[in-house]
Design an enzyme around this catalytic site. Sequence first.
Site, mmCIF file in Angstrom:
data_model
loop_
_atom_site.group_PDB
_atom_site.id
_atom_site.type_symbol
_atom_site.label_atom_id
_atom_site.label_comp_id
_atom_site.label_asym_id
_atom_site.label_seq_id
_atom_site.Cartn_x
_atom_site.Cartn_y
_atom_site.Cartn_z
ATOM 1 N N ASN A 8 0.831 -1.207 0.000
ATOM 2 C CA ASN A 8 0.000 0.000 0.000
ATOM 3 C C ASN A 8 0.875 1.272 0.000
ATOM 4 O OD1 ASN A 8 -1.605 2.187 0.914
ATOM 5 N ND2 ASN A 8 -3.080 0.761 1.814
ATOM 6 N N GLU A 41 -2.410 -13.350 4.879
ATOM 7 C CA GLU A 41 -3.192 -12.758 5.973
ATOM 8 C C GLU A 41 -4.117 -13.835 6.520
ATOM 9 O OE1 GLU A 41 -4.744 -8.890 5.941
ATOM 10 O OE2 GLU A 41 -3.060 -8.039 4.819
ATOM 11 N N ASP A 88 -0.527 -3.907 9.925
ATOM 12 C CA ASP A 88 -1.892 -4.358 9.654
ATOM 13 C C ASP A 88 -2.855 -3.379 10.307
ATOM 14 O OD1 ASP A 88 -3.493 -6.218 8.282
ATOM 15 O OD2 ASP A 88 -4.120 -7.073 10.180
ATOM 16 N N GLY A 120 -7.862 4.672 1.157
ATOM 17 C CA GLY A 120 -8.824 3.779 1.808
ATOM 18 C C GLY A 120 -10.026 4.524 2.381
HETATM 19 P P1 ITT Z 1 -0.846 -4.309 3.011
HETATM 20 O O1 ITT Z 1 -1.588 -5.438 3.721
HETATM 21 O O2 ITT Z 1 -0.057 -4.779 1.835
HETATM 22 O O3 ITT Z 1 -0.044 -3.456 3.938
HETATM 23 P P2 ITT Z 1 -3.519 -3.237 2.691
HETATM 24 O O4 ITT Z 1 -4.028 -1.972 2.086
HETATM 25 O O5 ITT Z 1 -4.218 -4.516 2.333
HETATM 26 O O6 ITT Z 1 -1.945 -3.326 2.381
HETATM 27 P P3 ITT Z 1 -4.355 -3.573 5.435
HETATM 28 O O7 ITT Z 1 -4.696 -5.008 5.245
HETATM 29 O O8 ITT Z 1 -3.667 -3.173 6.688
HETATM 30 O O9 ITT Z 1 -3.443 -3.058 4.237
HETATM 31 O O10 ITT Z 1 -5.570 -2.598 5.259
HETATM 32 C C1 ITT Z 1 -6.853 -2.901 5.627
HETATM 33 C C2 ITT Z 1 -7.815 -1.965 4.990
HETATM 34 O O11 ITT Z 1 -7.929 -0.810 5.810
HETATM 35 C C3 ITT Z 1 -7.524 -1.499 3.580
HETATM 36 O O12 ITT Z 1 -8.768 -1.425 2.907
HETATM 37 C C4 ITT Z 1 -6.932 -0.129 3.776
HETATM 38 O O13 ITT Z 1 -7.222 0.718 2.678
HETATM 39 C C5 ITT Z 1 -7.646 0.327 5.032
HETATM 40 N N1 ITT Z 1 -6.786 1.209 5.803
HETATM 41 C C6 ITT Z 1 -5.677 0.855 6.524
HETATM 42 N N2 ITT Z 1 -5.116 1.933 7.079
HETATM 43 C C7 ITT Z 1 -5.879 2.975 6.702
HETATM 44 C C8 ITT Z 1 -5.787 4.354 6.917
HETATM 45 O O14 ITT Z 1 -4.794 4.889 7.601
HETATM 46 N N3 ITT Z 1 -6.712 5.138 6.376
HETATM 47 C C9 ITT Z 1 -7.723 4.631 5.639
HETATM 48 N N4 ITT Z 1 -7.877 3.338 5.371
HETATM 49 C C10 ITT Z 1 -6.955 2.513 5.892
#
Ligand code: ITT
Length: 219
Positions: free
Chosen positions: A8, A31, A60, A177
């Site tokens: 991300n 995951e 995460d 996100g």
């Molecule tokens: P990685 O696992 O490769 O790090 P990812 O985007 O899948 O990338 P997560 O599983 O941690 O990462 O993310 C879970 C969801 O929550 C995902 O839809 C993100 O866009 C969202 N998310 C995580 N942190 C966020 C933030 O700071 N602001 C807005 N949305 C967030």
Amino acid sequence: MLRYVTTNAGKVREAREYLDGVEQLDYDYTEIQASELGPIAARGAREAYRHAGEPVLVDDAGLFVEGFDGFPGPYSAYVEDTLGVETVQRLVARELDEPPRASFRCVLAYCDGAPFEASPDPVDRDDRSAAAAAGEARERDESVGDEAEGREALPVKLFHGTVRGRIVEARGDGGFGYDPVFEHDGTTFGEMSAAEKNAVSHRGRAFAKFAEWFPERGE
Ligand code: ITT
């Protein structure tokens, strides 16, 4: 060298404030299914460390809506991909009192293959026992866990951050996100710069703890 493990780019932008020049490792670790972020991040950090052979930091995160018993929580990425952020906002607004309370949570999991001194921050030494303590069945992970492969579980240090807010109609196009629909103190994360968001966010809080601890690790 420390590798920040994520696919991300939005997370990387925010992490740079704490980890000057950190290298992103674009690695999609497994995951596992769990109701808490800690075991997911710990399991990912072990896998990423074995893959990279260098110190790794896995991040995460998820959005936990209070009136939905924490949904989408650990499933936030899946729900974002399938329903989309604005559908989640409409669903929440339709089903819950306005404006519904929610929190963002972030767990950073650090692994460099070596054990840790006792400290106030939690250390996950065995992801299966951690999950069992949380009352979860983890059959899906058994074929890929350290123990299943006859290895001792690698210690992983965890850093947690949480921020509370409310789900609102989307405002702002910053961040990534769920940021446009998450309001904290009258401003959505989508309306904030990365620095403004870091100052109050779940990730910023977890990184502040990590950045304070990490230099001691190298000494
Ligand atoms: P990685 O696992 O490769 O790090 P990812 O985007 O899948 O990338 P997560 O599983 O941690 O990462 O993310 C879970 C969801 O929550 C995902 O839809 C993100 O866009 C969202 N998310 C995580 N942190 C966020 C933030 O700071 N602001 C807005 N949305 C967030």
